[in-house]
Design a protein around this motif. Structure first.
Motif, PDB file in Angstrom:
ATOM      1  N   ARG A  71     -70.878 -24.069 -50.107  1.00  0.00           N
ATOM      2  CA  ARG A  71     -69.428 -23.865 -50.127  1.00  0.00           C
ATOM      3  C   ARG A  71     -68.667 -25.096 -50.586  1.00  0.00           C
ATOM      4  N   ARG A  72     -69.309 -26.220 -50.661  1.00  0.00           N
ATOM      5  CA  ARG A  72     -68.681 -27.408 -51.244  1.00  0.00           C
ATOM      6  C   ARG A  72     -68.393 -27.184 -52.735  1.00  0.00           C
ATOM      7  N   TYR A  73     -69.153 -26.296 -53.361  1.00  0.00           N
ATOM      8  CA  TYR A  73     -69.067 -26.083 -54.800  1.00  0.00           C
ATOM      9  C   TYR A  73     -68.483 -24.725 -55.176  1.00  0.00           C
ATOM     10  N   PHE A  74     -68.648 -23.730 -54.316  1.00  0.00           N
ATOM     11  CA  PHE A  74     -68.128 -22.391 -54.594  1.00  0.00           C
ATOM     12  C   PHE A  74     -67.986 -21.636 -53.287  1.00  0.00           C
ATOM     13  N   ARG A  75     -66.902 -20.861 -53.183  1.00  0.00           N
ATOM     14  CA  ARG A  75     -66.740 -20.007 -52.014  1.00  0.00           C
ATOM     15  C   ARG A  75     -65.792 -18.865 -52.359  1.00  0.00           C
ATOM     16  N   ILE A  76     -65.860 -17.839 -51.519  1.00  0.00           N
ATOM     17  CA  ILE A  76     -65.035 -16.650 -51.699  1.00  0.00           C
ATOM     18  C   ILE A  76     -64.202 -16.427 -50.449  1.00  0.00           C
ATOM     19  N   HIS A  77     -62.904 -16.170 -50.632  1.00  0.00           N
ATOM     20  CA  HIS A  77     -62.035 -15.732 -49.545  1.00  0.00           C
ATOM     21  C   HIS A  77     -61.550 -14.324 -49.863  1.00  0.00           C
ATOM     22  N   SER A  78     -61.638 -13.444 -48.892  1.00  0.00           N
ATOM     23  CA  SER A  78     -61.082 -12.108 -49.028  1.00  0.00           C
ATOM     24  C   SER A  78     -59.995 -11.929 -47.984  1.00  0.00           C
ATOM     25  N   ASN A  79     -58.928 -11.209 -48.343  1.00  0.00           N
ATOM     26  CA  ASN A  79     -57.819 -11.017 -47.423  1.00  0.00           C
ATOM     27  C   ASN A  79     -57.300  -9.588 -47.541  1.00  0.00           C
ATOM     28  N   ARG A  80     -57.013  -8.985 -46.419  1.00  0.00           N
ATOM     29  CA  ARG A  80     -56.420  -7.652 -46.381  1.00  0.00           C
ATOM     30  C   ARG A  80     -55.277  -7.698 -45.391  1.00  0.00           C
ATOM     31  N   MET A  81     -54.092  -7.252 -45.811  1.00  0.00           N
ATOM     32  CA  MET A  81     -52.916  -7.402 -44.964  1.00  0.00           C
ATOM     33  C   MET A  81     -51.927  -6.290 -45.250  1.00  0.00           C
ATOM     34  N   LEU A  82     -50.997  -6.071 -44.324  1.00  0.00           N
ATOM     35  CA  LEU A  82     -49.841  -5.230 -44.601  1.00  0.00           C
ATOM     36  C   LEU A  82     -48.975  -5.932 -45.631  1.00  0.00           C
ATOM     37  N   SER A  83     -48.633  -5.214 -46.690  1.00  0.00           N
ATOM     38  CA  SER A  83     -47.895  -5.868 -47.770  1.00  0.00           C
ATOM     39  C   SER A  83     -46.529  -6.355 -47.318  1.00  0.00           C
ATOM     40  N   GLY A  84     -45.897  -5.628 -46.394  1.00  0.00           N
ATOM     41  CA  GLY A  84     -44.543  -5.999 -45.998  1.00  0.00           C
ATOM     42  C   GLY A  84     -43.505  -5.555 -46.997  1.00  0.00           C
ATOM     43  N   TYR A  85     -43.930  -4.855 -48.032  1.00  0.00           N
ATOM     44  CA  TYR A  85     -42.993  -4.430 -49.061  1.00  0.00           C
ATOM     45  C   TYR A  85     -42.573  -2.971 -48.829  1.00  0.00           C
ATOM     46  N   ASN A  86     -41.377  -2.624 -49.272  1.00  0.00           N
ATOM     47  CA  ASN A  86     -40.954  -1.233 -49.304  1.00  0.00           C
ATOM     48  C   ASN A  86     -40.230  -0.980 -50.615  1.00  0.00           C
ATOM     49  N   ASP A  87     -39.581   0.162 -50.724  1.00  0.00           N
ATOM     50  CA  ASP A  87     -39.025   0.553 -52.013  1.00  0.00           C
ATOM     51  C   ASP A  87     -37.918  -0.368 -52.508  1.00  0.00           C
ATOM     52  N   THR A  88     -37.380  -1.199 -51.637  1.00  0.00           N
ATOM     53  CA  THR A  88     -36.229  -2.014 -52.033  1.00  0.00           C
ATOM     54  C   THR A  88     -36.562  -3.489 -52.153  1.00  0.00           C
TER      55      THR A  88
END
Length: 348
Positions: free
Chosen positions: A259-276
């Protein structure tokens, strides 16, 4: 190797400047960590399959790299690095190259005492397997001082694991930089054109690099057929003139080194966005522990849809931050999940 012979070799290497633990300067030599996964269709230098091992390809065939479960029996290995030719090239151009490479930071090579009167020999050991029999070349290349030495090894039996032990002599010329830059590379040559084979191979001592002197003129051609493959595991490089048993280490130790040379982060979240909320943004920060070798480059994979853009806000060896912006209004509500992956690269 008997326990008595192993002990004698270990003592010999300690007397030559090596150590009993942490003696292997190769990272992931057991090929256990494979963060990128398998890759295909490679026609140029690339990482893929087990971490820290890169393929070098110049004008010669197409390849796939993968983590294989084919291993030498009874040696304590569960994985190997597999290089597979998927598009053949029977004509070997003058600049043709197919190699497997492992690169080193200078600060991890100081125990070699290179460039001093106390310089030490180094010994590489590994298990290899191929359907091809014949001559291969292993090279230790000093990038800091453009010096190299290469040794040949032979695969005698097709599709059979063979153990190889190769010692490179001490080099009293040219020190390695004590830093996080690439100072040296260990290279397995699997095919080479006349640019690398037309001279007198430099096998007896380190010398200033001349490309024509790097590789055996009798080297096999890995690209000759799509049946060709080369597998590698149990790779060790240690100070001293004697080979010792492979130094296994816990998976999490190897994973952190990688991981000093390469790593992966994955994230899943509520976007917090709506139509406006068109063009609104949010920010995500990620600590990088352990720190990376240098400030990483960041690549993104948006696993949701094209309503969102994601880009780097700032990055350092110990943290990175990104921001996500909503680019379109298509009627999704605020409960929409947004998922993405960040690939951080600080390879040598």
């Amino acid at each position: 190797m008997s326990k008595a012979a192993e002990l004698a070799n270990l003592i010999g290497n300690i007397n030559a400047g090596g150590g009993g633990v942490n003696r292997n300067v190769i990272i992931n030599g057991a090929m256990n960590v494979s963060q990128r996964g398998d890759v295909t269709g490679k026609t140029a230098a690339s990482y893929g399959g087990p971490d820290r091992f890169a393929v070098g390809i110049t004008s010669h065939g197409t390849y796939a790299m993968s983590q294989s479960s084919t291993v030498p029996s009874g040696k304590g290995f569960a994985n190997s690095y597999k290089l597979d030719c998927t598009t053949a090239d029977t004509s070997v151009g003058s600049n043709a190259e197919v190699t497997i490479q492992h690169k080193f930071e200078g600060q991890n090579l100081q125990t070699l005492r290179k460039g001093t009167s106390e310089a030490k020999p180094i010994t590489a050991t590994f298990y290899c397997r191929s359907n091809l029999t014949g001559t291969f070349t292993l090279e230790f290349f000093d990038n800091d001082n453009s010096r190299q030495c290469s040794k040949n090894f032979t695969i005698s039996s097709a599709d059979t694991w063979e153990f190889k032990s190769i010692t490179f002599p001490a080099d009293t010329t040219g020190t390695f930089g004590d830093d996080n830059l690439q100072s040296a590379v260990l290279v397995w040559w699997l095919a080479a054109g006349s640019d690398f084979t037309s001279g007198t191979q430099n096998t007896s001592a380190f010398a200033s690099n001349t490309n024509a002197n790097r590789v055996s003129s009798s080297i096999v051609n890995m690209s000759s057929s799509t049946d060709n493959e080369f597998l590698l595991t149990g790779v060790q490089l240690e100070v001293g003139q004697n080979a010792t048993e492979f130094e296994h280490e816990p998976f999490e130790v190897t994973e952190n080194k990688c991981r000093r040379y390469f790593r992966i982060h994955s994230n899943r979240m509520l976007s917090g966005y709506n139509d406006t909320t068109l063009n609104s943004t949010c920010y995500h920060g990620f600590p990088l522990n352990p720190p990376m070798r240098t400030t990483p480059t960041v690549a993104f994979s948006n696993a949701f849809d094209n309503r969102f853009n994601i880009s780097t806000l700032n990055s350092s060896t110990s943290s990175t931050a990104v921001y996500v912006s909503c680019q379109s209004d298509d009627g999704h509500n605020a409960d929409t999940y947004f998922q993405y992956q960040i690939d951080l690269t600080a390879e040598l």
